[in-house]
Write an enzyme that holds these catalytic residues in place. Structure first.
Site, PDB file in Angstrom:
ATOM      1  N   ASN A   9       0.893  -1.159   0.000  1.00 15.72           N
ATOM      2  CA  ASN A   9       0.000   0.000   0.000  1.00 15.72           C
ATOM      3  C   ASN A   9       0.929   1.206   0.000  1.00 15.72           C
ATOM      4  O   ASN A   9       1.776   1.333   0.882  1.00 15.72           O
ATOM      5  CB  ASN A   9      -0.850  -0.084   1.285  1.00 15.72           C
ATOM      6  CG  ASN A   9      -1.375   1.248   1.762  1.00 15.72           C
ATOM      7  OD1 ASN A   9      -1.550   2.187   0.996  1.00 15.72           O
ATOM      8  ND2 ASN A   9      -1.639   1.333   3.066  1.00 15.72           N
ATOM      9  N   LYS A  11       0.141   4.210   0.544  1.00 14.66           N
ATOM     10  CA  LYS A  11      -0.367   5.298   1.406  1.00 14.66           C
ATOM     11  C   LYS A  11      -0.417   6.590   0.579  1.00 14.66           C
ATOM     12  O   LYS A  11      -0.700   6.518  -0.616  1.00 14.66           O
ATOM     13  CB  LYS A  11       0.474   5.433   2.676  1.00 14.66           C
ATOM     14  CG  LYS A  11       0.613   4.082   3.388  1.00 14.66           C
ATOM     15  CD  LYS A  11       1.194   4.156   4.762  1.00 14.66           C
ATOM     16  CE  LYS A  11       1.261   2.746   5.348  1.00 14.66           C
ATOM     17  NZ  LYS A  11       1.789   2.691   6.685  1.00 14.66           N
ATOM     18  N   HIS A  95      -7.472   0.039   7.239  1.00 13.46           N
ATOM     19  CA  HIS A  95      -6.067   0.198   7.632  1.00 13.46           C
ATOM     20  C   HIS A  95      -6.041   0.980   8.942  1.00 13.46           C
ATOM     21  O   HIS A  95      -6.878   1.862   9.165  1.00 13.46           O
ATOM     22  CB  HIS A  95      -5.278   0.934   6.547  1.00 13.46           C
ATOM     23  CG  HIS A  95      -3.814   0.977   6.862  1.00 13.46           C
ATOM     24  ND1 HIS A  95      -3.286   1.912   7.719  1.00 13.46           N
ATOM     25  CD2 HIS A  95      -2.794   0.184   6.486  1.00 13.46           C
ATOM     26  CE1 HIS A  95      -1.979   1.678   7.844  1.00 13.46           C
ATOM     27  NE2 HIS A  95      -1.661   0.641   7.104  1.00 13.46           N
ATOM     28  N   GLU A  97      -4.405   3.389   9.966  1.00 17.07           N
ATOM     29  CA  GLU A  97      -4.380   4.858   9.838  1.00 17.07           C
ATOM     30  C   GLU A  97      -5.795   5.386   9.562  1.00 17.07           C
ATOM     31  O   GLU A  97      -6.158   6.475  10.009  1.00 17.07           O
ATOM     32  CB  GLU A  97      -3.395   5.275   8.739  1.00 17.07           C
ATOM     33  CG  GLU A  97      -1.956   5.065   9.200  1.00 17.07           C
ATOM     34  CD  GLU A  97      -0.972   4.685   8.106  1.00 17.07           C
ATOM     35  OE1 GLU A  97      -1.292   4.864   6.916  1.00 17.07           O
ATOM     36  OE2 GLU A  97       0.121   4.178   8.446  1.00 17.07           O
ATOM     37  N   GLU A 167      -2.310  -6.472  11.117  1.00 16.82           N
ATOM     38  CA  GLU A 167      -1.319  -5.402  11.184  1.00 16.82           C
ATOM     39  C   GLU A 167      -1.386  -4.756  12.567  1.00 16.82           C
ATOM     40  O   GLU A 167      -2.180  -3.824  12.782  1.00 16.82           O
ATOM     41  CB  GLU A 167      -1.620  -4.346  10.114  1.00 16.82           C
ATOM     42  CG  GLU A 167      -1.637  -4.901   8.711  1.00 16.82           C
ATOM     43  CD  GLU A 167      -1.269  -3.850   7.686  1.00 16.82           C
ATOM     44  OE1 GLU A 167      -0.429  -4.147   6.831  1.00 16.82           O
ATOM     45  OE2 GLU A 167      -1.793  -2.724   7.750  1.00 16.82           O
ATOM     46  N   GLY A 173       4.771   1.559  10.457  1.00 16.66           N
ATOM     47  CA  GLY A 173       5.332   2.877  10.168  1.00 16.66           C
ATOM     48  C   GLY A 173       6.668   3.170  10.827  1.00 16.66           C
ATOM     49  O   GLY A 173       7.276   2.313  11.472  1.00 16.66           O
ATOM     50  N   SER A 214       6.077  -3.091   9.470  1.00 18.84           N
ATOM     51  CA  SER A 214       7.547  -3.106   9.479  1.00 18.84           C
ATOM     52  C   SER A 214       8.156  -4.375   8.893  1.00 18.84           C
ATOM     53  O   SER A 214       9.188  -4.849   9.376  1.00 18.84           O
ATOM     54  CB  SER A 214       8.089  -2.860  10.889  1.00 18.84           C
ATOM     55  OG  SER A 214       7.786  -1.552  11.301  1.00 18.84           O
TER      56      SER A 214
END
Ligand code: PGA
Length: 256
Positions: A9, A11, A95, A97, A167, A173, A214
């Site tokens: 992805n 982002k 996701h 975020e 995740e 991140g 990660s």
């Protein structure tokens, strides 16, 4: 056996030029390593051009989010109908975020997931606990809630089209702490149990569970070897095509 899944992805990254260049290089990379199935999830504005750049290749194209309605007074939103016109294959949902910064919740994600199925997309539902959940020992409960609500009223037949991505929020991140492969195996085991409870052995065992957070050249092989890890969902380490290639090579070598 189903092919191992590898994807990224982007982002909110890459200019249109960068997106096209990357996609063309990815097509060549994928031809040389066809034992895996690949997907990329660019920002909305790049989807049409990336689709052209991917051409006839088998790389699946996804979007990072969508509304559940086909049309309506929802300023700033993009509908499944619009994404269907572009010809995407995959829709990423929930996701961390999106959940964290845009208040996405399991109930709305369930509506999105069902809308995705209606439009024949492969829904890629992201789930995962916060560090505080892990510390209080409620990872299993968090996962259960996310899976049960996210997949509410999704039939067995439809469930076969869904992918899940575990995740953990604390692993994602720049400030993420990569999860220990043994921990990933335990949580993927919970997720598998949930899927089997909801859909029975036959279907529950077939739904792919990817790991993301990660993933990098140092941990990709060990993560990929864990039970119930059916793919890797990679962020930063796959945004540069050479780094992505390095990961693919490492996975390949490890299987010899
Ligand atoms: P990361 O991102 O690999 O850069 O941690 C993973 C993700 O957000 O899916």
């Amino acid at each position: 056996m189903k092919k191992f899944l590898l994807g990224t992805n982007w982002k909110m990254n890459k200019t249109l030029d960068e997106a096209i260049t990357y996609s063309k290089k990815l097509v060549r990379l994928v031809e040389a390593h066809s034992q895996y199935n690949y997907f990329i999830i660019p920002p909305y504005t790049h989807l049409t051009e990336v689709k052209k750049a991917l051409g006839e290749s088998k790389v699946m194209l996804g979007a990072q989010n969508m509304h559940w309605e086909d049309f309506g007074a929802y300023t700033g939103e993009i509908s499944p109908k619009m994404l269907s016109d572009i010809g995407i294959d995959l829709i990423e949902l929930g996701h961390s975020e999106r959940r964290q910064y845009y208040n996405e919740n399991d109930f709305d994600l369930n509506k999105k997931l069902k809308a995705g199925l209606k439009h024949n997309f492969t829904p890629l539902l992201c789930i995962g606990e916060y560090m505080v959940d892990k510390e209080y020992g409620i990872t299993r409960e968090v996962i259960k809630k996310q899976v049960k609500i996210g997949m509410f009223e999704v039939s067995k037949e439809e469930a076969l089209k869904v992918w899940l991505a575990y995740e953990p929020v604390w692993a994602i991140g720049e400030n993420g702490i990569p999860a220990e492969p043994s921990y990933v195996a335990v949580v993927h085991g919970y997720i598998r149990e949930q899927l089997v409870e909801l859909y029975g052995e036959e279907v529950g065992n077939k739904i792919p569970i990817l790991y993301g957070g990660s993933v990098n050249a140092a941990n990709c092989v060990e993560l990929s070897n864990q039970e119930n890890v059916d793919g890797l969902f990679i962020g930063r380490s796959a945004w540069d095509i050479q780094k992505f290639e390095e990961i693919i090579n490492l996975l390949e070598i490890s299987k010899y």
